[in-house]
Design an enzyme around this catalytic site. Structure first.
Site, PDB file in Angstrom:
ATOM      1  N   ARG A   1       0.867  -1.176   0.000  1.00 48.70           N
ATOM      2  CA  ARG A   1       0.000   0.000   0.000  1.00 48.70           C
ATOM      3  C   ARG A   1       0.900   1.221   0.000  1.00 48.70           C
ATOM      4  O   ARG A   1       2.118   1.100   0.051  1.00 48.70           O
ATOM      5  CB  ARG A   1      -1.024  -0.003   1.158  1.00 48.70           C
ATOM      6  N   GLY A   2       0.258   2.394  -0.070  1.00 45.56           N
ATOM      7  CA  GLY A   2       1.053   3.605  -0.268  1.00 45.56           C
ATOM      8  C   GLY A   2       1.140   3.844  -1.764  1.00 45.56           C
ATOM      9  O   GLY A   2       1.440   2.919  -2.542  1.00 45.56           O
ATOM     10  N   ALA A   3       0.886   5.098  -2.174  1.00 40.46           N
ATOM     11  CA  ALA A   3       0.716   5.382  -3.603  1.00 40.46           C
ATOM     12  C   ALA A   3       1.891   4.907  -4.473  1.00 40.46           C
ATOM     13  O   ALA A   3       1.691   4.199  -5.470  1.00 40.46           O
ATOM     14  CB  ALA A   3       0.455   6.877  -3.784  1.00 40.46           C
TER      15      ALA A   3
ATOM     16  N   ARG B   1      -7.636  -0.289  -6.623  1.00 38.65           N
ATOM     17  CA  ARG B   1      -7.845   0.831  -5.691  1.00 38.65           C
ATOM     18  C   ARG B   1      -7.967   2.117  -6.516  1.00 38.65           C
ATOM     19  O   ARG B   1      -7.158   2.341  -7.421  1.00 38.65           O
ATOM     20  CB  ARG B   1      -6.689   0.936  -4.683  1.00 38.65           C
TER      21      ARG B   1
ATOM     22  N   GLN C   1      -2.081   2.476  10.004  1.00 41.69           N
ATOM     23  CA  GLN C   1      -0.786   2.493   9.308  1.00 41.69           C
ATOM     24  C   GLN C   1       0.283   3.229  10.118  1.00 41.69           C
ATOM     25  O   GLN C   1       1.466   2.936  10.004  1.00 41.69           O
ATOM     26  CB  GLN C   1      -0.921   3.166   7.932  1.00 41.69           C
TER      27      GLN C   1
ATOM     28  N   ASP D   1      -1.727  10.695  -1.904  1.00 40.23           N
ATOM     29  CA  ASP D   1      -2.072   9.662  -2.888  1.00 40.23           C
ATOM     30  C   ASP D   1      -2.359  10.257  -4.262  1.00 40.23           C
ATOM     31  O   ASP D   1      -2.302   9.567  -5.273  1.00 40.23           O
ATOM     32  CB  ASP D   1      -3.270   8.859  -2.400  1.00 40.23           C
TER      33      ASP D   1
ATOM     34  N   ASN E   1      -5.054  12.731   0.687  1.00 37.34           N
ATOM     35  CA  ASN E   1      -4.239  11.801   1.491  1.00 37.34           C
ATOM     36  C   ASN E   1      -5.161  11.065   2.456  1.00 37.34           C
ATOM     37  O   ASN E   1      -6.380  11.284   2.482  1.00 37.34           O
ATOM     38  CB  ASN E   1      -3.139  12.570   2.243  1.00 37.34           C
ATOM     39  N   LYS E   2      -4.575  10.205   3.249  1.00 33.11           N
ATOM     40  CA  LYS E   2      -5.323   9.357   4.176  1.00 33.11           C
ATOM     41  C   LYS E   2      -6.330  10.161   4.992  1.00 33.11           C
ATOM     42  O   LYS E   2      -6.039  11.276   5.423  1.00 33.11           O
ATOM     43  CB  LYS E   2      -4.308   8.656   5.106  1.00 33.11           C
TER      44      LYS E   2
HETATM   45  O1  MRU Z   1      -4.489   3.346   2.216  1.00 31.49           O
HETATM   46  P1  MRU Z   1      -3.000   3.472   2.108  1.00 31.49           P
HETATM   47  O2  MRU Z   1      -2.272   2.891   3.265  1.00 31.49           O
HETATM   48  O3  MRU Z   1      -2.490   2.987   0.777  1.00 31.49           O
HETATM   49  O4  MRU Z   1      -2.764   5.040   2.160  1.00 31.49           O
HETATM   50  C1  MRU Z   1      -1.453   5.534   2.075  1.00 31.49           C
HETATM   51  C2  MRU Z   1      -1.387   6.990   2.279  1.00 31.49           C
HETATM   52  O5  MRU Z   1      -2.374   7.671   2.439  1.00 31.49           O
HETATM   53  C3  MRU Z   1      -0.017   7.611   2.190  1.00 31.49           C
HETATM   54  O6  MRU Z   1       0.079   8.717   3.042  1.00 31.49           O
HETATM   55  C4  MRU Z   1       0.194   8.067   0.747  1.00 31.49           C
HETATM   56  O7  MRU Z   1       0.051   6.993  -0.130  1.00 31.49           O
HETATM   57  C5  MRU Z   1       1.505   8.662   0.544  1.00 31.49           C
HETATM   58  S1  MRU Z   1       2.715   7.392   0.540  1.00 31.49           S
HETATM   59  C6  MRU Z   1       4.207   7.799   0.093  1.00 31.49           C
END
Ligand code: MRU
Length: 368
Positions: A53-55, A90, A204, A245, A255-256
């Site tokens: 996970r993470g963009a 996603r 996370q 993201d 973002n999250k």
């Molecule tokens: O749902 P996730 O865990 O994939 O969300 C990740 C985030 O929101 C991160 O902050 C974002 O992807 C930046 S990662 C370098």
């Protein structure tokens, strides 16, 4: 980054076994489990259930997913199906679509027999590029940290940085985005302390960011998601850095979930609020993040239940709500550009605005 003295990336190709390997993030922080991906469906499943996970890492995994698909069949139909399967995993992180487009556009003009080796080469190159980008974000962001630390105190007090979700090396191929400047500054001897938002519902922050920071020896404390405003009011946060993201071309930052509330509190209390992002996270086709960025809604069970380790060491899910309750699980929110002090990119730091971004990415002028 290193775990117990050994260097890891989050994803790599194992030549001997001829598989793609990932760190399975659903097992962290309780166990470091390496999992093999053998097919495009394995890659799609890993993204969907958040083993990765993470963009940026979602994008890298999608690129490897295409490479795995091409090994089994590389006709146009095979490529189209693989793109569709991966694109459906996603919706919010733009890096997924960017990686699929980047790799698929390069494969389509090739002869069918050339596609599999070229897809693997492209996926590996995309991963190396992500590492280089994040290292550059770390260099630019650590200059900002050093400046703020020097301005704060001559008494060698640590700089207190708050972060939300996990935008560390686990969210990328290596280094991270928001955490790259923190690792760089820490390694350069700048005293730092990180407030880690737990980041419900998937935790996370509590599970991944805290694990990473501990492995690297960066001082930190996990706080509940609602503590940030209180800490900012009492002068206990010097800087907020988050990842993103998808960032719209006007500087709106997705973002999250919960990032927006941190930005509001930072704005009210005068705390600088920066967002770290690689170029591929910018969606140049969108000029209003609030209106146009699709927000993923995930399974309500992530809200009604939490996962954790029981006293006997078993990892289990427990319900925290009354049985049968209804819940909604919005995974991301959008912070308007006006609340963002600046964007930390691989090309430098800029204002969160179309002009700010175009000054760093002039090749995008006039292109949507
Ligand atoms: O749902 P996730 O865990 O994939 O969300 C990740 C985030 O929101 C991160 O902050 C974002 O992807 C930046 S990662 C370098």
């Amino acid at each position: 980054m290193k775990v117990n003295g050994r260097h890891y990336r989050t994803i790599w190709y194992d030549d001997a076994a001829a598989v793609v390997e990932i760190i399975d993030q659903t097992e962290l922080p309780h166990a470091l489990v390496i999992r093999a991906l053998r097919s495009v469906d394995d890659a799609a499943e890993a993204i969907r259930v958040m083993r990765v996970r993470g963009a940026p890492l979602i994008g890298a995994t999608a690129a490897w997913g295409l490479a795995l698909a091409m090994r089994r069949g590389a006709q146009d139909d095979d490529l189209d199906r693989a793109v569709d399967v991966l694109a459906a995993t996603r919706p919010t992180a733009i890096n997924l679509q960017w990686a699929l487009r980047t790799v698929a556009d390069r494969l389509r003009p090739l002869a069918v027999d050339d596609r599999a080796p070229e897809a693997a080469r492209l996926a590996a190159a995309l991963c190396d590029e992500d590492v280089a980008i994040n290292a550059a974000i770390g260099a630019h962001g650590s200059e900002l940290i050093e400046r703020l630390w020097r301005a704060k105190s001559a008494a060698q007090e640590p700089l207190h940085v708050l972060t939300h979700c996990n935008a560390g090396w686990l969210a990328t191929v290596d280094w991270g985005t928001a955490l790259a400047p923190i690792y760089r500054a820490h390694d350069a001897g700048i005293p730092l302390h990180v407030w880690v938002d737990e980041t419900r519902p998937r935790n996370q922050g509590a599970a991944l960011t805290a694990w990473e920071l501990a492995a690297h020896g960066v001082p930190h404390d996990v706080i509940v998601d609602n503590a940030g405003g209180h800490l900012m009011q009492h002068g206990r946060v010097d800087l907020v850095i988050t990842g993103t993201d998808r960032t719209a071309a006007n500087g709106d930052v997705c973002n999250k979930i919960g990032t927006y509330l941190k930005a509001l509190a930072a704005h009210d209390t005068g705390v600088p609020f920066y967002v770290a992002l690689p170029g591929p996270t910018i969606d140049w086709s969108i000029d209003d993040g609030l209106r146009d960025i699709p927000i993923e809604e995930r399974d309500a069970a992530e809200v009604t239940h939490v996962s954790g380790m029981l006293a006997d060491g078993e990892v289990a899910d427990v319900r925290v709500t009354p049985a049968g309750v209804t819940a909604r699980n919005f995974a991301f929110d959008v912070t308007p550009a006006r609340l963002v002090s600046g964007l930390i990119t691989e090309r430098g730091v800029c204002a969160a605005s179309r002009e700010g971004l175009l000054a760093l990415y002039p090749e995008r002028r006039g292109v949507s």
